[in-house]
Structures are given as structure tokens and as C-alpha cells.
Design an enzyme around this catalytic site. Structure first.
Site, PDB file in Angstrom:
ATOM      1  N   HIS A   1       4.668 -13.870 -13.992  1.00  0.00           N
ATOM      2  CA  HIS A   1       5.186 -12.859 -14.923  1.00  0.00           C
ATOM      3  C   HIS A   1       5.734 -13.475 -16.221  1.00  0.00           C
ATOM      4  O   HIS A   1       5.413 -13.024 -17.316  1.00  0.00           O
ATOM      5  CB  HIS A   1       6.290 -12.027 -14.264  1.00  0.00           C
ATOM      6  CG  HIS A   1       5.889 -11.396 -12.958  1.00  0.00           C
ATOM      7  ND1 HIS A   1       4.605 -11.001 -12.692  1.00  0.00           N
ATOM      8  CD2 HIS A   1       6.602 -11.070 -11.847  1.00  0.00           C
ATOM      9  CE1 HIS A   1       4.547 -10.465 -11.477  1.00  0.00           C
ATOM     10  NE2 HIS A   1       5.748 -10.504 -10.939  1.00  0.00           N
TER      11      HIS A   1
ATOM     12  N   ALA B   1       0.837  -1.206   0.000  1.00  0.00           N
ATOM     13  CA  ALA B   1       0.000   0.000   0.000  1.00  0.00           C
ATOM     14  C   ALA B   1       0.865   1.247   0.000  1.00  0.00           C
ATOM     15  O   ALA B   1       0.661   2.155  -0.803  1.00  0.00           O
ATOM     16  CB  ALA B   1      -0.930  -0.025   1.211  1.00  0.00           C
TER      17      ALA B   1
ATOM     18  N   ARG C   1      13.047  -5.522 -25.029  1.00  0.00           N
ATOM     19  CA  ARG C   1      13.617  -5.271 -23.700  1.00  0.00           C
ATOM     20  C   ARG C   1      12.550  -4.590 -22.855  1.00  0.00           C
ATOM     21  O   ARG C   1      12.174  -3.441 -23.096  1.00  0.00           O
ATOM     22  CB  ARG C   1      14.852  -4.392 -23.859  1.00  0.00           C
ATOM     23  CG  ARG C   1      15.635  -4.285 -22.596  1.00  0.00           C
ATOM     24  CD  ARG C   1      16.975  -3.622 -22.862  1.00  0.00           C
ATOM     25  NE  ARG C   1      17.517  -3.237 -21.586  1.00  0.00           N
ATOM     26  CZ  ARG C   1      18.576  -3.796 -21.018  1.00  0.00           C
ATOM     27  NH1 ARG C   1      19.237  -4.738 -21.629  1.00  0.00           N
ATOM     28  NH2 ARG C   1      18.986  -3.391 -19.842  1.00  0.00           N
TER      29      ARG C   1
ATOM     30  N   LYS D   1      -1.385 -11.112  -6.313  1.00  0.00           N
ATOM     31  CA  LYS D   1      -0.808 -12.446  -6.169  1.00  0.00           C
ATOM     32  C   LYS D   1      -0.196 -12.582  -4.767  1.00  0.00           C
ATOM     33  O   LYS D   1       0.111 -11.546  -4.170  1.00  0.00           O
ATOM     34  CB  LYS D   1       0.212 -12.698  -7.273  1.00  0.00           C
ATOM     35  CG  LYS D   1       1.502 -11.934  -7.082  1.00  0.00           C
ATOM     36  CD  LYS D   1       2.566 -12.424  -8.014  1.00  0.00           C
ATOM     37  CE  LYS D   1       3.839 -11.919  -7.508  1.00  0.00           C
ATOM     38  NZ  LYS D   1       5.025 -12.399  -7.430  1.00  0.00           N
TER      39      LYS D   1
ATOM     40  N   ARG E   1      13.715 -18.010 -17.726  1.00  0.00           N
ATOM     41  CA  ARG E   1      14.872 -17.884 -16.814  1.00  0.00           C
ATOM     42  C   ARG E   1      14.583 -16.758 -15.839  1.00  0.00           C
ATOM     43  O   ARG E   1      14.234 -15.645 -16.251  1.00  0.00           O
ATOM     44  CB  ARG E   1      16.139 -17.506 -17.580  1.00  0.00           C
ATOM     45  CG  ARG E   1      16.429 -18.309 -18.826  1.00  0.00           C
ATOM     46  CD  ARG E   1      17.775 -17.927 -19.424  1.00  0.00           C
ATOM     47  NE  ARG E   1      17.887 -16.509 -19.690  1.00  0.00           N
ATOM     48  CZ  ARG E   1      19.032 -15.854 -19.800  1.00  0.00           C
ATOM     49  NH1 ARG E   1      20.182 -16.488 -19.613  1.00  0.00           N
ATOM     50  NH2 ARG E   1      19.055 -14.565 -20.064  1.00  0.00           N
TER      51      ARG E   1
ATOM     52  N   LYS F   1      17.229 -14.054  -8.620  1.00  0.00           N
ATOM     53  CA  LYS F   1      17.589 -12.916  -7.773  1.00  0.00           C
ATOM     54  C   LYS F   1      19.098 -12.949  -7.537  1.00  0.00           C
ATOM     55  O   LYS F   1      19.728 -13.999  -7.694  1.00  0.00           O
ATOM     56  CB  LYS F   1      16.854 -13.014  -6.440  1.00  0.00           C
ATOM     57  CG  LYS F   1      15.339 -12.886  -6.657  1.00  0.00           C
ATOM     58  CD  LYS F   1      14.602 -12.495  -5.419  1.00  0.00           C
ATOM     59  CE  LYS F   1      13.147 -12.202  -5.733  1.00  0.00           C
ATOM     60  NZ  LYS F   1      12.843 -10.801  -5.875  1.00  0.00           N
TER      61      LYS F   1
HETATM   62  P1  NDP Z   1      24.442 -11.132 -26.144  1.00  0.00           P
HETATM   63  O1  NDP Z   1      24.897 -11.830 -27.347  1.00  0.00           O
HETATM   64  O2  NDP Z   1      25.410 -10.549 -25.193  1.00  0.00           O
HETATM   65  O3  NDP Z   1      23.483 -12.069 -25.320  1.00  0.00           O
HETATM   66  C1  NDP Z   1      22.536 -12.838 -25.977  1.00  0.00           C
HETATM   67  C2  NDP Z   1      21.881 -13.793 -25.029  1.00  0.00           C
HETATM   68  O4  NDP Z   1      22.807 -14.778 -24.627  1.00  0.00           O
HETATM   69  C3  NDP Z   1      21.365 -13.197 -23.759  1.00  0.00           C
HETATM   70  O5  NDP Z   1      20.108 -13.806 -23.498  1.00  0.00           O
HETATM   71  C4  NDP Z   1      22.374 -13.618 -22.684  1.00  0.00           C
HETATM   72  O6  NDP Z   1      21.821 -13.905 -21.447  1.00  0.00           O
HETATM   73  C5  NDP Z   1      22.825 -14.945 -23.231  1.00  0.00           C
HETATM   74  N1  NDP Z   1      24.154 -15.278 -22.769  1.00  0.00           N
HETATM   75  C6  NDP Z   1      25.143 -14.471 -22.349  1.00  0.00           C
HETATM   76  N2  NDP Z   1      26.240 -15.193 -22.016  1.00  0.00           N
HETATM   77  C7  NDP Z   1      25.911 -16.473 -22.241  1.00  0.00           C
HETATM   78  C8  NDP Z   1      26.584 -17.695 -22.082  1.00  0.00           C
HETATM   79  N3  NDP Z   1      27.843 -17.726 -21.631  1.00  0.00           N
HETATM   80  N4  NDP Z   1      25.965 -18.841 -22.399  1.00  0.00           N
HETATM   81  C9  NDP Z   1      24.681 -18.813 -22.872  1.00  0.00           C
HETATM   82  N5  NDP Z   1      23.985 -17.679 -23.031  1.00  0.00           N
HETATM   83  C10 NDP Z   1      24.592 -16.536 -22.717  1.00  0.00           C
HETATM   84  O7  NDP Z   1      23.526  -9.989 -26.746  1.00  0.00           O
HETATM   85  P2  NDP Z   1      22.417  -9.042 -26.185  1.00  0.00           P
HETATM   86  O8  NDP Z   1      21.272  -9.060 -27.114  1.00  0.00           O
HETATM   87  O9  NDP Z   1      22.114  -9.399 -24.781  1.00  0.00           O
HETATM   88  O10 NDP Z   1      23.091  -7.606 -26.290  1.00  0.00           O
HETATM   89  C11 NDP Z   1      24.237  -7.239 -25.534  1.00  0.00           C
HETATM   90  C12 NDP Z   1      23.978  -5.971 -24.761  1.00  0.00           C
HETATM   91  O11 NDP Z   1      23.654  -4.889 -25.642  1.00  0.00           O
HETATM   92  C13 NDP Z   1      22.799  -6.128 -23.820  1.00  0.00           C
HETATM   93  O12 NDP Z   1      23.100  -5.516 -22.600  1.00  0.00           O
HETATM   94  C14 NDP Z   1      21.698  -5.386 -24.533  1.00  0.00           C
HETATM   95  O13 NDP Z   1      20.725  -4.887 -23.695  1.00  0.00           O
HETATM   96  C15 NDP Z   1      22.469  -4.277 -25.214  1.00  0.00           C
HETATM   97  N6  NDP Z   1      21.689  -3.747 -26.324  1.00  0.00           N
HETATM   98  C16 NDP Z   1      20.827  -2.754 -26.032  1.00  0.00           C
HETATM   99  C17 NDP Z   1      20.079  -2.180 -27.025  1.00  0.00           C
HETATM  100  C18 NDP Z   1      19.181  -1.064 -26.640  1.00  0.00           C
HETATM  101  O14 NDP Z   1      19.004  -0.795 -25.470  1.00  0.00           O
HETATM  102  N7  NDP Z   1      18.580  -0.422 -27.583  1.00  0.00           N
HETATM  103  C19 NDP Z   1      20.170  -2.610 -28.413  1.00  0.00           C
HETATM  104  C20 NDP Z   1      21.066  -3.703 -28.603  1.00  0.00           C
HETATM  105  C21 NDP Z   1      21.796  -4.246 -27.571  1.00  0.00           C
HETATM  106  P3  NDP Z   1      22.220 -13.248 -20.043  1.00  0.00           P
HETATM  107  O15 NDP Z   1      21.174 -12.237 -19.856  1.00  0.00           O
HETATM  108  O16 NDP Z   1      22.141 -14.330 -19.074  1.00  0.00           O
HETATM  109  O17 NDP Z   1      23.590 -12.660 -20.070  1.00  0.00           O
HETATM  110  C1  BG6 Z   2       7.089  -9.195  -7.843  1.00  0.00           C
HETATM  111  C2  BG6 Z   2       7.914 -10.228  -7.128  1.00  0.00           C
HETATM  112  O1  BG6 Z   2       5.922  -9.782  -8.363  1.00  0.00           O
HETATM  113  O2  BG6 Z   2       7.851  -8.656  -8.922  1.00  0.00           O
HETATM  114  C3  BG6 Z   2       9.207  -9.622  -6.613  1.00  0.00           C
HETATM  115  O3  BG6 Z   2       7.158 -10.722  -6.037  1.00  0.00           O
HETATM  116  C4  BG6 Z   2       9.943  -8.933  -7.746  1.00  0.00           C
HETATM  117  O4  BG6 Z   2      10.016 -10.613  -6.040  1.00  0.00           O
HETATM  118  C5  BG6 Z   2       9.024  -7.983  -8.483  1.00  0.00           C
HETATM  119  O5  BG6 Z   2      11.031  -8.219  -7.184  1.00  0.00           O
HETATM  120  C6  BG6 Z   2       9.694  -7.401  -9.707  1.00  0.00           C
HETATM  121  O6  BG6 Z   2       8.918  -6.389 -10.253  1.00  0.00           O
HETATM  122  P1  BG6 Z   2       9.560  -5.287 -11.181  1.00  0.00           P
HETATM  123  O7  BG6 Z   2       8.395  -4.509 -11.688  1.00  0.00           O
HETATM  124  O8  BG6 Z   2      10.484  -4.474 -10.320  1.00  0.00           O
HETATM  125  O9  BG6 Z   2      10.307  -6.008 -12.248  1.00  0.00           O
END
Ligand code: NDP
Ligand code: BG6
Length: 516
Positions: free
Chosen positions: A262, A43, A392, A170, A356, A359
Site C-alpha cells: 500500500h 469473501a 488525506r 495479496k 510509516r 497497528k
Molecule cells: P500536525 O502539525 O499536527 O502534524 C504534522 C505531521 O507531524 C504529521 O505527519 C504528524 O504525524 C507529525 N507529528 C506529530 N507529532 C510529531 C512529533 N512529536 N514528532 C514528529 N512528527 C510529529 O498537522 P496535521 O497536518 O497533521 O494537522 C493537524 C490535524 O488537523 C490533523 O488531524 C489533520 O487531519 C487535521 N486537518 C484536517 C483537515 C481536513 O480534514 N480538511 C485540514 C487540515 C487539518 P502523526 O500522524 O504521527 O501524528
Molecule cells: C490490508 C491489511 O491490506 O489493509 C490489513 O492486510 C489492514 O492489515 C488493511 O487492516 C487496511 O485497509 P483499509 O482499507 O481499512 O485501510
């Protein structure tokens, strides 16, 4: 010629027509918004601040009053004091803030006491226009008191002449059976169109955008299926642990806290067929159909993790989940989970949907990622990486499509790049509302599109209940991962084994700050 400013009711009516295209209905009537659990954390951090923003921006009907109800012997001043740190009040908004709190009242009472609810009802009727007013009840309460509170509302506090709507937070139960019990109980008191089950992810800009992106563009439809998509990844990451909230969290775990609601909501919006229209029930019919095609998750398709402290980390990062004094010793509750789900229908058969969440990870991020299959008949010596479309959700809303271009210049080799729709640069002056603002406004307007219907909820629990029971009865030990890491390496192996390919070569060049 300057026209007179619109009254709040006119703004609300206009907004309602713009949003829902319907005839003005009851924007002139009085509305009472009742917060049950008004003294609590939700709240003060979310509900009151959201009501204040909606009030301040003139988005609520003219004659709206707010009533807090909880056990604590509070007054409006106590509520104000508790909420102020979260309300983001600008210097010149003092008068408006005072007007907001003048519309507030507070009543203390017991949740299981009929007498307390009779007093609440008398109080509601005594407010201006209260006898005829529409009533919105927000259950910002622990699930242990839902039964009593909803029964007391249903029998003692329904609006005598207007409509009554109940917003439920929830957790909606903790497994299929308890959720069904709650649903049956609520259905005995209210009609489905009176029940608004909140999943606040459905109020987020980019989650709402999924439908428009998919069904408002020609280009995505033909490739949005098993012929072109290799894997769909839905991610939620938080860079902090339970931080004193471990008592609540330990009873639920990350699957109930984030994945079952979510992430599954995002999955259904990504996977559903085009609805017949954008009416709430047409949309929710399609979401339910998708969920019905998902088999219960098998333990072999899951990796569970629990964070441990990082001895080299700063402050809270040094402490693991089990070091939280509110967490029971030796708890096996997962704080991280990766699960692979399959939608067994003609569009998606065989495509892994990888959920995936965790925390105490390396970053804050929520996103939807579609990884497309390799280009058939490669002529570039396997130098082209797979295309990915990423939505994103937060932070920094963006949609980007990772693609291949010719390396600029005298070269003729492929290079990874992106088409990038970064909201902060494309929509510089647009203020995106908070998820709760949209959702509470929806309840006023009577739109249930972004709320969870009872059959959707039943399907969600059907998918996860066998897994949850297995984890809990067998006390499956989660894999430890370090606070601030990407989670257990086993999760990456699982993801790879079902066909997601991580190249590790993509580098995003952030646009020059002057562009943002
Ligand atoms: P990446 O190639 O870095 O990652 C692609 C995916 O692979 C993600 O889901 C990542 O997950 C996962 N990954 C990373 N490491 C591993 C691993 N060792 N084994 C398996 N999976 C893996 O490319 P992104 O598309 O994530 O881009 C890189 C960065 O550039 C990001 O921070 C992204 O937000 C940013 N970006 C932002 C844009 C914008 O804001 N307009 C535009 C383009 C890129 P995990 O999350 O776990 O690391
Ligand atoms: C809530 C979960 O539903 O969502 C929390 O109970 C979590 O554990 C939160 O931190 C995340 O919400 P947001 O909007 O910050 O991504």
C-alpha cells in the site's frame, strides 16, 4: 418526453465508455464471476457485499451470474447468512437482494482436485449463456493454495469463447524469490493482461486522485521535486491491534502487510514522471521506472516497533501483541515500522521518502504529506513554518495545503493556516464508492491501470527483501510502544534526522458543522 430506463447492460456500456473512452465491446455477453474461497472472511466481508452493491446500483452487465466455490459443504443460503451483516441492505431493497441471490450458486470442492474443477467448469457452462460467457475468477484464498487453484483454472476452467480474467489477492509471495516463483507459475497459465493483482489502496478515491492532482494542475508541477520538497511522508495508522488475526499477521508483519504494497504504491504515484497517456501500461511503465531508482532499504534507515498493552487502556488496549493467543511466544514480528527510502533520479535525489505504518496506534489515518523546504531569505524572524501539502486518504478525504498568511486584523505577523478542500463539504452529495467496487468494476471493464503489474511487484520485493531477510535471520527485536500511542519515539528521531521538521504549533480549526 420521458425515455425508457436503461437496462443494466446499457448502463454498463455507457459507464465503460465514460470511464475508458473505448468502443462498446462485450457488455451484451454473459459474465460469470467465480469466487474461490467463497466461505472465507474476505469473501463474506468484502467480495459478496461489493458484488451486491454493484448489482444493486445497476453497474454490472445484464447477464451476470455469481458462483461460489470452496471446500465447505455450503449452499447459497449459508453464503447469504454469512454475508448479510456486511451488505448494508436498505429496507426497500429486499426484492433486489432476492434477485441478486437468485443469480448466485455455490459448489463445494477441493482446491487441489482436478475433478472438482471439471465439475465447476460443467456448472459454469450450464448457466444461462454460460458456454460463451466471459469468466472472472477471484482468488479469495490463502496463498498456500494459489498454485493448485490457478493451475486448475488454467487447464480446466478457461472460457471457451469469451475472455477469462483472474483476480489475485495479496500476499503475492513473501519475498523476491517466492513472488518470482508465483509470477512464473501464473505467467505459464495466463497472459499478463488476464492477471489482475489487487492492491486495494489503488482503488481509493484519494490515491486515484494523486495523478489528477499532479498532472491536471499547473501549480504543482514546478515545485514537485528536490528543489522545493524537503521530505515526503506516507502514513498508514490503525487504532486497533491484530485482534485474533495474529496467526496470519505474525507470518507477515507490518512491512509485508502494508509497507511493501500500500505505501509503496502511494510512493510510486507521488514520485513518478508524467506518463505518455493514461493508458494502463503507460502509467505502470512510469511507476516501474521510479521503483527501479529506489535502492534496497537499509536497516539503519528503519525503526521497528511492536505494541504492548496499556494497563490504563480500555478492553483490547490492555493487551499487547504478544498477549494475542494466536501469536507465537516471544515473536519479534513488527507491528510498526518507519523506513526511509530514496529515489535516486534527477527529480528526487536526496529527498527522503518516509514510509510509516503501524497497528494499535492513536488514530486511524492514511495520508500523503509533502513537506516543502524553508523559504529562502527569511524576513520574518523564522516565524514561518514550512508549507505542507497533505492528501488525506482516509478517513474524511481531504486535500489541504498548510501555508502562512498575515494574522488577520491590525497585526503584521505571519500565522499558520490552510487552504482546505474537505470532501464532505465540497462534495456533499457525492457517495464515494468503496475501493473494491471500483476495482471489481475495472476488471469487468478490462482496465488494469489500478492493478499491480508483474515487474512492479518484482521491484517492490527487490526493495524490501534484503531488509526482511536481515530482520528475520537476525531476529531484530522491535522497540515496544504502548497501545494507543503514536509509536516508538525512535521513529520520530529517525524522521527528524533525515530532514522532516515537526513544528507542533499547527492547529486546524474544523469548519462549523453546518458547513459539513
Ligand atoms: P500536525 O502539525 O499536527 O502534524 C504534522 C505531521 O507531524 C504529521 O505527519 C504528524 O504525524 C507529525 N507529528 C506529530 N507529532 C510529531 C512529533 N512529536 N514528532 C514528529 N512528527 C510529529 O498537522 P496535521 O497536518 O497533521 O494537522 C493537524 C490535524 O488537523 C490533523 O488531524 C489533520 O487531519 C487535521 N486537518 C484536517 C483537515 C481536513 O480534514 N480538511 C485540514 C487540515 C487539518 P502523526 O500522524 O504521527 O501524528
Ligand atoms: C490490508 C491489511 O491490506 O489493509 C490489513 O492486510 C489492514 O492489515 C488493511 O487492516 C487496511 O485497509 P483499509 O482499507 O481499512 O485501510
Amino acid at each position: 418526453m420521458s425515455s425508457a430506463p436503461l437496462t443494466r447492460s446499457e448502463v454498463f456500456g455507457q459507464l465503460r465508455r465514460e470511464l475508458y473512452g473505448d468502443a462498446p465491446s462485450n457488455e451484451g455477453s454473459a459474465h460469470l464471476f467465480i469466487i474461490l474461497g467463497a466461505s472465507g472472511d474476505l469473501a463474506k466481508k468484502k467480495i459478496y457485499p461489493t458484488l451486491w452493491w454493484l448489482f444493486r446500483d445497476g453497474l454490472l452487465p445484464e447477464n451476470t451470474h455469481f458462483v461460489g466455490f470452496a471446500r465447505s459443504k455450503f449452499g447459497v443460503d449459508d453464503i447469504k447468512k454469512a454475508c448479510l451483516p456486511y451488505m448494508k441492505v436498505a429496507e426497500d431493497e429486499g426484492e433486489s437482494l432476492s434477485a441478486f441471490f437468485r443469480r448466485n450458486s455455490y459448489l463445494s470442492g477441493r482446491y487441489d482436485d482436478a475433478g472438482s474443477f471439471s465439475r465447476l467448469n460443467a456448472h459454469l457452462s450450464s448457466l444461462p449463456g454460460g458456454g460463451d460467457a466471459n469468466r472472472l475468477f477471484y482468488l479469495a484464498l490463502p496463498p498456500t493454495v494459489y498454485h493448485h487453484v490457478s493451475a486448475n483454472i488454467g487447464t480446466l476452467c478457461m472460457s471457451p469463447k469469451g475472455w477469462t480474467r483472474v483476480i489475485v489477492e495479496k500476499p503475492f509471495g513473501r519475498d523476491l524469490q517466492s513472488s518470482q516463483e508465483l509470477s512464473v507459475h501464473l505467467a505459464s497459465l495466463f497472459k499478463e493482461e488476464q492477471i489482475y493483482r489487487i492492491d486495494h489502496y489503488l482503488g481509493k478515491e484519494m490515491v486515484q486522485n494523486l495523478m489528477v492532482l499532479r498532472f491536471g494542475n499547473r501549480i504543482f508541477g514546478p515545485i514537485w521535486n528536490r528543489n522545493s520538497v524537503a521530505a515526503v511522508v506516507l502514513t498508514f495508522k490503525e487504532p486497533f491491534g491484530t485482534q485474533g488475526r495474529g496467526g496470519y499477521f505474525d507470518d507477515f508483519g507490518i512491512i509485508r502487510d502494508v509497507m511493501q504494497n500500500h505505501l509503496l504504491q502511494m510512493l510510486s504515484l507521488v514520485a513518478m514522471e508524467k506518463p505518455a497517456s493514461t493508458s494502463s501500461d503507460d502509467v505502470r511503465d512510469e511507476k516501474v521506472k521510479v521503483l527501479k531508482c529506489v535502492a534496497p532499504v537499509a536497516m539503519s534507515d528503519v525503526v521497528l516497533g511492536q505494541y504492548v498493552g496499556d494497563p490504563e487502556g480500555q478492553g483490547p488496549a490492555q493487551l499487547g501483541y504478544l498477549d494475542d493467543p494466536t501469536v507465537p511466544q516471544g515473536s519479534c514480528t513488527p507491528t510498526f515500522a518507519t523506513a526511509v527510502l530514496y529515489v535516486r533520479n534527477e527529480r528526487w535525489d536526496g529527498v527522503p521518502f518516509i514510509l510509516r505504518c503501524g497497528k494499535a496506534l492513536n488514530e486511524r489515518k492514511a495520508e500523503v504529506r509533502l513537506q516543502f523546504t524553508d523559504v529562502p531569505g527569511d524576513i520574518f524572524a523564522e516565524r514561518c513554518m514550512r508549507n505542507e501539502l497533505v492528501v488525506r486518504v482516509q478517513p474524511d478525504e481531504a486535500i489541504y495545503l498548510k501555508m502562512t498568511t498575515k494574522k488577520p486584523g491590525v497585526y503584521f505577523s505571519p500565522e499558520e493556516t490552510e487552504l482546505d478542500l474537505t470532501y464532505k463539504s465540497r462534495y456533499k452529495d457525492v457517495k464515494l464508492p468503496d475501493a473494491y467496487e471500483r476495482l471489481i468494476l475495472d476488471v469487468f471493464c478490462g482496465s488494469q491501470m489500478h492493478f499491480v503489474r508483474s515487474d512492479e511487484l518484482r521491484e517492490a520485493w527487490r526493495i524490501f527483501t534484503p531488509l526482511l531477510h536481515h530482520i528475520e535471520s537476525q531476529k531484530i527485536p522491535p522497540v515496544p510502544y504502548t497501545y494507543g500511542s503514536r509509536g516508538p519515539a525512535e521513529a520520530d528521531s529517525l524522521v527528524q534526522s533525515v530532514g522532516f521538521r515537526y513544528g507542533g504549533t499547527y492547529k486546524w480549526v474544523k469548519p462549523h458543522s453546518a458547513c459539513l
